[in-house]
Design a protein around this motif. Structure first.
Motif, PDB file in Angstrom:
ATOM      1  N   HIS A  51      -3.898  -5.442  -0.596  1.00  0.00           N
ATOM      2  CA  HIS A  51      -4.360  -4.185  -0.061  1.00  0.00           C
ATOM      3  C   HIS A  51      -6.290  -4.094  -0.400  1.00  0.00           C
ATOM      4  CE1 HIS A  51       0.235  -3.168   1.023  1.00  0.00           C
ATOM      5  NE2 HIS A  51      -1.122  -2.755   2.745  1.00  0.00           N
TER       6      HIS A  51
ATOM      7  N   VAL B 150     -10.005   1.634  12.016  1.00  0.00           N
ATOM      8  CA  VAL B 150      -8.538   1.219  11.132  1.00  0.00           C
ATOM      9  C   VAL B 150      -8.804   0.063  12.410  1.00  0.00           C
ATOM     10  CG1 VAL B 150      -8.133   2.523  10.137  1.00  0.00           C
ATOM     11  CG2 VAL B 150      -7.121   2.375  12.381  1.00  0.00           C
TER      12      VAL B 150
ATOM     13  N   THR C  89     -12.171  -0.983  -2.878  1.00  0.00           N
ATOM     14  CA  THR C  89     -10.921  -0.074  -3.971  1.00  0.00           C
ATOM     15  C   THR C  89     -10.376   1.134  -4.382  1.00  0.00           C
ATOM     16  OG1 THR C  89     -10.785  -1.793  -5.658  1.00  0.00           O
ATOM     17  CG2 THR C  89      -9.793  -2.572  -4.218  1.00  0.00           C
TER      18      THR C  89
ATOM     19  N   SER D 209      -5.000   7.999   8.015  1.00  0.00           N
ATOM     20  CA  SER D 209      -5.781   7.662   6.569  1.00  0.00           C
ATOM     21  C   SER D 209      -7.279   6.749   6.894  1.00  0.00           C
ATOM     22  CB  SER D 209      -4.879   6.467   6.072  1.00  0.00           C
ATOM     23  OG  SER D 209      -4.453   5.503   7.261  1.00  0.00           O
TER      24      SER D 209
ATOM     25  N   ALA E 198      -9.377  -1.357   0.827  1.00  0.00           N
ATOM     26  CA  ALA E 198      -9.819   0.221   1.569  1.00  0.00           C
ATOM     27  C   ALA E 198     -10.998  -0.293   2.981  1.00  0.00           C
ATOM     28  CB  ALA E 198     -10.578   0.962   1.019  1.00  0.00           C
TER      29      ALA E 198
ATOM     30  N   ARG F  72      -9.592   1.851   5.914  1.00  0.00           N
ATOM     31  CA  ARG F  72      -8.154   2.783   5.406  1.00  0.00           C
ATOM     32  C   ARG F  72      -8.404   3.338   4.001  1.00  0.00           C
ATOM     33  NH1 ARG F  72      -4.456  -0.633   9.130  1.00  0.00           N
ATOM     34  NH2 ARG F  72      -5.676  -1.490  10.734  1.00  0.00           N
TER      35      ARG F  72
ATOM     36  N   ASP G  39      -8.552   7.736  16.516  1.00  0.00           N
ATOM     37  CA  ASP G  39      -7.328   7.104  15.521  1.00  0.00           C
ATOM     38  C   ASP G  39      -6.810   5.965  15.681  1.00  0.00           C
ATOM     39  OD1 ASP G  39      -6.076   6.124  13.299  1.00  0.00           O
ATOM     40  OD2 ASP G  39      -5.057   8.049  12.723  1.00  0.00           O
TER      41      ASP G  39
ATOM     42  N   ALA H 140      -2.791   6.290  11.945  1.00  0.00           N
ATOM     43  CA  ALA H 140      -2.477   6.646  10.668  1.00  0.00           C
ATOM     44  C   ALA H 140      -2.854   8.191  10.367  1.00  0.00           C
ATOM     45  CB  ALA H 140      -2.453   5.317   9.734  1.00  0.00           C
TER      46      ALA H 140
ATOM     47  N   GLU I 236      -5.930   4.854   2.510  1.00  0.00           N
ATOM     48  CA  GLU I 236      -5.045   4.775   1.757  1.00  0.00           C
ATOM     49  C   GLU I 236      -5.381   4.187  -0.337  1.00  0.00           C
ATOM     50  OE1 GLU I 236      -3.239   1.824   3.414  1.00  0.00           O
ATOM     51  OE2 GLU I 236      -3.157   1.792   5.335  1.00  0.00           O
ATOM     52  N   ASN I 237      -4.254   5.101  -0.783  1.00  0.00           N
ATOM     53  CA  ASN I 237      -4.285   4.085  -1.822  1.00  0.00           C
ATOM     54  C   ASN I 237      -3.309   3.457  -1.981  1.00  0.00           C
ATOM     55  OD1 ASN I 237      -5.171   5.199  -4.542  1.00  0.00           O
ATOM     56  ND2 ASN I 237      -5.301   7.178  -4.376  1.00  0.00           N
ATOM     57  N   SER I 238      -3.422   2.347  -1.675  1.00  0.00           N
ATOM     58  CA  SER I 238      -2.439   1.963  -2.365  1.00  0.00           C
ATOM     59  C   SER I 238      -3.277   0.787  -3.151  1.00  0.00           C
ATOM     60  CB  SER I 238      -1.971   0.805  -1.302  1.00  0.00           C
ATOM     61  OG  SER I 238      -2.745   1.328   0.875  1.00  0.00           O
TER      62      SER I 238
END
Ligand code: 4AD
Ligand code: MG
Length: 466
Positions: free
Chosen positions: A243, A210, A460, A175, A245, A234, A169, A173, A236-238
């Motif tokens: 952003h 990533v 996403t 994620s 994924a 990534r 990783d 991070a 992340e739930n952004s």
């Protein structure tokens, strides 16, 4: 037999074919209008934003064939290239023969009418490449990708293929998307109840990468100057307009570059890319400017014509604190800058791109070169109008002891990074690099507002249909 010609060739350089000569074109019908004597068909083949006008005298064609020619249908036309009588185009085709490859039932074809919202088009990502907007975006994506390879190739950089599946990783991070072939319901277990990854495909836990940086460093510390250009992931739930994924990243990594060399390269590259877009994609930029963003071309030119402002994180915090501006996230030394802070600096305060350096080590990755103050690291972020952070990078810590100590402090799995550390053990060298988010670049250069609209098939949270 008549040779096929791209519509771009006919519209931009009709002399290649010659007025009065016969041509053959294939494409998708944008519109058809006319009367009982004559039909005007706007045909687009994706080679250029503009459609060519096909003029068909109704009497010369089978009524059934003409009926099948509706918006969205696909046809092949043979005819004579003539100077256009109408406004807005220089040449058109006087049709002699039309073949319908594929119809598009006007009752159900989703793009029958013009002026769909971008949100609606996201729901039909399989068809949105047929719109002028996505044609322009796809051509710009291609042009920017090509220009990136050209920029680096001309400078003597080597394109490195970093792996997509990784056992480490990179950013610490956490994620990441796991890659596994283990049974999801009944995975093999260790005696303590944890999953036994020895049984997994690679004999260990693996993820989608990533970033290709760590592998990029291995190559830079052997062949000098490299860049990667590949997909990164990534989890992340952004859910933001900036952003994804799954996004594409360009990561140059250079031996013997310090942070200033790194900044110079980033600035030169971004200016080169803006220039390339102006010189090679002007028709598409004009279309996007007219349709979505009246300041697009001016903004692109402002990148070329302005020297990027360079200052430290500490100086930026000072400016933000004294600005009197109300921010949603309050600012103080040590905080991670939010898009609102970055955009204030770029759009309001300096009104040009900004490069921030020397961030607090706590908010940056383990591999960044530590400054002598013990508090900051030699990081650099390039901030753009409308986008905020477009590039993140740093000079790298090349000292084995300092790097090992930082890995320990952060509780990172040193055993997974042994190979990375060996570059500092054997022939270590000062080096630097950065990552450019490809979709953030495309957001900027197209004037689009949402990152989902600049990648053909956005990934996403809760969205991977097409
Ligand atoms: O700042 P980041 O996380 O840096 C790295 O990954 C380093 N390994 C780069 C390096 O030094 N080689 O990401 C780099 C850039 C960001 O500045 C941003 O433009 C883009 O990648 N980016 C994203 N783009 C779209 N969606 C996301 N979720 C992104 N996260 C980062
Ligand atoms: Mg970053």
């Amino acid at each position: 037999m008549i040779a096929k010609t791209k519509i771009k060739v006919l519209l931009k350089t009709p002399e290649v074919v010659g007025i009065g000569n016969d041509v053959k074109v294939e494409g998708w019908v944008r519109t058809k209008r006319g009367n009982k004597n004559i039909a005007f068909i706007a045909l687009n083949d994706g080679s250029i934003i503009h459609s060519i006008q096909i003029v068909a005298e109704v009497a010369n064609f089978d009524e059934e064939i003409l009926k099948q020619i509706t918006t969205g249908s696909c046809i092949c036309v043979e005819g004579t290239l003539v100077n256009s009588q109408g406004q807005g185009q220089s040449v058109e085709i006087q049709a002699k023969k039309i073949e319908v490859y594929g119809t598009a039932d006007a009752e159900i074809y989703p793009l029958q009418k013009k002026g769909h919202t971008l949100e609606f088009l996201r729901e039909i990502a399989h068809l949105r490449p047929r719109t002028n907007t996505f044609g322009a975006i796809l051509r710009l994506r291609h042009a920017m990708a090509f220009a990136i390879h050209k920029f680096f190739n001309d400078k003597g950089f080597y394109y490195l293929h970093a792996p997509i599946i990784t056992g480490s990783d990179c950013e610490g991070a956490g994620s990441m998307f796991r890659v596994t072939t283990l049974d999801a319901v009944n995975p093999p277990k260790n005696s303590d109840g944890t999953v036994n990854y020895n049984e997994d495909f690679f004999g260990k836990q693996t993820n989608l990468t990533v970033s290709g940086q760590l592998e990029g460093e291995l190559a830079a510390l052997a062949i000098g100057e490299i860049y990667t250009f590949g997909p990164t992931f990534r989890a992340e739930n952004s859910n933001t307009p900036r952003h994804l994924a799954e996004f594409w990243m360009i990561e140059p990594e250079m031996a013997f570059y310090d942070i200033t060399d790194n900044m110079d390269l980033a600035e030169e590259m971004l200016k080169y890319l803006m220039n390339y877009a102006i010189e090679n994609c002007y028709d598409d930029l004009e279309f996007l400017q007219k349709t979505y963003d009246s300041e697009l071309i001016e903004r692109i030119k402002s990148i070329i014509n302005n020297k990027f402002e360079r200052l430290t994180y500490t100086e930026a915090i000072d400016i933000l604190e004294k600005s009197g501006q109300k921010f949603e996230f309050p600012v103080s030394w040590g905080c991670d800058l939010q898009a609102e802070h970055e955009r204030f600096l770029v759009e309001k305060y300096f009104q040009k791109p900004v490069i921030l350096t020397n961030y607090p080590k706590e908010i940056k990755a383990f591999y960044m070169k530590q400054n002598d103050d013990g508090k900051t690291v030699r990081a650099m972020d390039v901030l753009f109008p409308r986008i905020g952070e477009i590039i993140g990078g740093s000079q790298r810590e090349e000292n084995f002891d300092k790097l090992s100590k930082r890995i320990e402090e952060l509780n990172l799995p040193a055993k997974d990074l042994w190979w990375y550390l060996e570059t500092r053990k054997f022939g270590t060298a000062p080096h630097s690099g950065f990552g450019l988010g490809f979709e953030r670049l495309i957001l900027f250069v197209t004037g689009m507002a949402n990152i989902r609209d600049v990648i053909p098939f956005p990934r996403t949270p809760k969205n991977a249909e097409f």
